[in-house]
Write an enzyme that holds these catalytic residues in place. Structure first.
Site, PDB file in Angstrom:
ATOM      1  N   CYS B  16       0.836  -1.205   0.000  1.00 23.56           N
ATOM      2  CA  CYS B  16       0.000   0.000   0.000  1.00 23.56           C
ATOM      3  C   CYS B  16       0.863   1.243   0.000  1.00 23.56           C
ATOM      4  O   CYS B  16       2.063   1.183   0.231  1.00 23.56           O
ATOM      5  CB  CYS B  16      -0.907   0.012   1.231  1.00 23.56           C
ATOM      6  SG  CYS B  16      -2.154  -1.286   1.213  1.00 23.56           S
ATOM      7  N   CYS B  17       0.198   2.357  -0.220  1.00 18.07           N
ATOM      8  CA  CYS B  17       0.849   3.663  -0.194  1.00 18.07           C
ATOM      9  C   CYS B  17       1.716   3.804   1.057  1.00 18.07           C
ATOM     10  O   CYS B  17       1.253   3.475   2.142  1.00 18.07           O
ATOM     11  CB  CYS B  17      -0.226   4.745  -0.200  1.00 18.07           C
ATOM     12  SG  CYS B  17       0.428   6.418  -0.138  1.00 18.07           S
ATOM     13  N   PRO B  18       2.961   4.242   0.946  1.00 16.99           N
ATOM     14  CA  PRO B  18       3.583   4.858  -0.227  1.00 16.99           C
ATOM     15  C   PRO B  18       4.399   3.911  -1.098  1.00 16.99           C
ATOM     16  O   PRO B  18       5.000   4.337  -2.077  1.00 16.99           O
ATOM     17  CB  PRO B  18       4.531   5.875   0.413  1.00 16.99           C
ATOM     18  CG  PRO B  18       5.022   5.159   1.641  1.00 16.99           C
ATOM     19  CD  PRO B  18       3.824   4.395   2.151  1.00 16.99           C
ATOM     20  N   ASP B  43      -3.335  -1.844  -4.549  1.00 19.93           N
ATOM     21  CA  ASP B  43      -3.760  -0.666  -3.787  1.00 19.93           C
ATOM     22  C   ASP B  43      -4.627   0.199  -4.706  1.00 19.93           C
ATOM     23  O   ASP B  43      -4.132   0.718  -5.717  1.00 19.93           O
ATOM     24  CB  ASP B  43      -2.523   0.113  -3.326  1.00 19.93           C
ATOM     25  CG  ASP B  43      -2.896   1.384  -2.553  1.00 19.93           C
ATOM     26  OD1 ASP B  43      -4.093   1.731  -2.495  1.00 19.93           O
ATOM     27  OD2 ASP B  43      -1.972   2.034  -2.039  1.00 19.93           O
TER      28      ASP B  43
END
Lengths: 138, 79
Positions: B16-18, B43
């Site tokens: 997931c982010c980042p 994501d």
């Protein structure tokens, strides 16, 4: 965006994740990110302080779940390892606020090597925050 | 199935982010201009993140396909 300034106040594990993730995102693109750690967050710039970061208050019981989620996302779970990952981009600078350092027990001896130093907030606000393309406060 | 032959594939599934953006930037920095990077992601935030990143950086988003929860981006690095 060429430059970004971030000021971090909170030292709880969950609350420091967002500014560090934002810094990582922008640094990955080559944006220069200057981060000032104030108040309790200044302790993140010490080995002991970073290791002691936990989730506070009503969410404290969920720390294991949060750390598991962080690992699943692909981030290091330890704050110090995240700071090192950010530094390895060569686009991120960490600064300790001198007032916060004085109050919360950070000095040149325990400041991590990844930090640029202990600086006055006036310098940061005028030379970094006000000149950055974007500034965030956490 | 992509209509483009990627020079490199980056699979960020599960992350997931980042991290998808971080790893994609790292990957494309090492590639030659004009070469093609395929990014696989789960994501949902990458849908807009990667599209806007291409516009900002001058890369060309050749293709974006979705199969279930899997997104597949085909990006040509800016010349």
């Amino acid at each position: 965006m060429d430059s970004m300034a971030i000021i971090i106040r909170d030292d709880s594990y969950d609350k420091i994740l967002t500014p560090l993730a934002f810094a990582y995102l922008q640094a990955a693109e080559g944006t220069v990110v200057d981060i000032l750690f104030v108040n309790w967050a200044v302790r993140a710039l010490t080995e002991d302080g970073a290791a002691a970061m936990h989730i506070h208050g009503e969410h404290a019981k969920d720390e294991a779940m949060v750390r598991e989620g962080v690992a699943k996302a692909g981030l290091p779970t330890e704050i110090m390892d995240i700071l090192k990952a950010l530094k390895s981009t060569e686009c991120v600078n960490f600064y300790a606020c001198s007032l916060a350092a004085s109050i919360f027990g950070v000095n040149e001896d325990n400041l991590i090597n990844e930090a640029e130093g202990i600086i006055g907030a006036s310098w940061f606000l005028n030379e970094k925050a006000s000149k950055a393309d974007h500034c965030q406060y956490f | 199935m992509s209509n483009w032959q990627p020079d490199q594939t980056l699979d960020t599934s599960g992350k997931c982010c980042p991290m998808p953006m971080v790893e994609m930037n790292q990957a494309i920095r090492k590639m030659d201009p004009g070469s093609i990077l395929e990014v696989i992601a789960t994501d949902p935030g990458t849908r807009d993140d990667i599209s806007s990143w291409c516009q900002r950086k001058g890369h060309e988003l050749l293709e974006l396909s979705e199969e279930g929860k899997t997104l597949r981006f085909t990006v040509r690095k800016a010349s």
